[in-house]
Write an enzyme that holds these catalytic residues in place. Sequence first.
Site, PDB file in Angstrom:
ATOM      1  CB  ILE A 118      -7.559   6.454 -19.519  1.00  0.00           C
ATOM      2  CG1 ILE A 118      -8.733   6.274 -19.265  1.00  0.00           C
ATOM      3  CG2 ILE A 118      -6.621   5.788 -20.820  1.00  0.00           C
ATOM      4  CD1 ILE A 118      -9.449   7.117 -20.232  1.00  0.00           C
ATOM      5  CB  THR A 119      -6.846   1.361 -16.456  1.00  0.00           C
ATOM      6  OG1 THR A 119      -6.981   0.148 -17.080  1.00  0.00           O
ATOM      7  CG2 THR A 119      -7.767   1.596 -15.072  1.00  0.00           C
ATOM      8  CE1 TYR A 120     -14.981  -1.806 -19.002  1.00  0.00           C
ATOM      9  CE2 TYR A 120     -13.403  -3.487 -19.075  1.00  0.00           C
ATOM     10  CZ  TYR A 120     -14.682  -3.305 -19.074  1.00  0.00           C
ATOM     11  OH  TYR A 120     -15.972  -3.876 -18.828  1.00  0.00           O
ATOM     12  CG  PHE A 173      -3.339  -5.739  -8.931  1.00  0.00           C
ATOM     13  CD1 PHE A 173      -3.986  -6.956  -9.200  1.00  0.00           C
ATOM     14  CD2 PHE A 173      -3.094  -5.922  -7.423  1.00  0.00           C
ATOM     15  CE1 PHE A 173      -4.398  -7.866  -8.163  1.00  0.00           C
ATOM     16  CE2 PHE A 173      -3.425  -6.599  -6.541  1.00  0.00           C
ATOM     17  CZ  PHE A 173      -4.018  -7.959  -7.098  1.00  0.00           C
ATOM     18  CB  CYS A 231      -1.529   2.296 -19.553  1.00  0.00           C
ATOM     19  SG  CYS A 231      -2.047   1.357 -18.570  1.00  0.00           S
TER      20      CYS A 231
END
Length: 246
Positions: A105-107, A187, A204
């Site tokens: 997971i990311t934002y 990225f 992450c």
Amino acid sequence: MHYSMNIQKLAAMKNKQVTYQNIGKKGYKETWDYQDELFQAIIQTKMDNRRNETTTPTKNHFLFVEHPHVYTLGKSGDLSNLLLTEKQLTEKNATFYKSNRGGDITYHGPGQIVGYPIIDLDNFFTDIHKYLRFLEEAVILTLADYGLKSERSKGETGVWLDVGTPFARKICALGVRSSRWVTMHGFALNVNVDLGYFDNIIPCGIKGKAVTSMEAELGEKININEVQQTILKHLASLFEWELVSV
């Protein structure tokens, strides 16, 4: 002779030109759909070449974008790493998507540089490990231009500061997809981003690690356009891209 001709054909097919677009502020799903459209077109060219024994060059693309508040989960990610309910997401004016990229997971949000290379690695080199390391290296070189010493953390994709210390913190996340050596996703570098949004996830999927930004490290707002151009310069040098802007 036949082998030699095939080598010549392959060499003729390599297209080092990369079409670059800064698409500004755009929603995650809308951008994902656009990426997928470019991605599928490249794959279709490769399939047509193989089927028809033709040598039509495949295209390469690179997108810069800034997303509204959004949390995305990679295909092997754990949903429990999102610490918000649906109601809380709405309250924070954020959305959530399950993505087909790698990683957890990311934002993404305002003040963050997101770069999406949609390229045919057959035009450059067929090595996903090398591809990821080059993306990281472009960010590491960019941060060095701003006086920040960053590095890789063993077993943890992305770019970090103070690796191996209790103060280790992540400044750039990576998550990509590849099929038939064609890439998408990419990225996310934290420039002037609101780091409070990372408190709502286990970034992450890595517990106990902090997240930072260029603004937090340097103590001032950073010109995002300048950072984008610096990243682009390093990407072009590392990959030997011939950039063409739209």
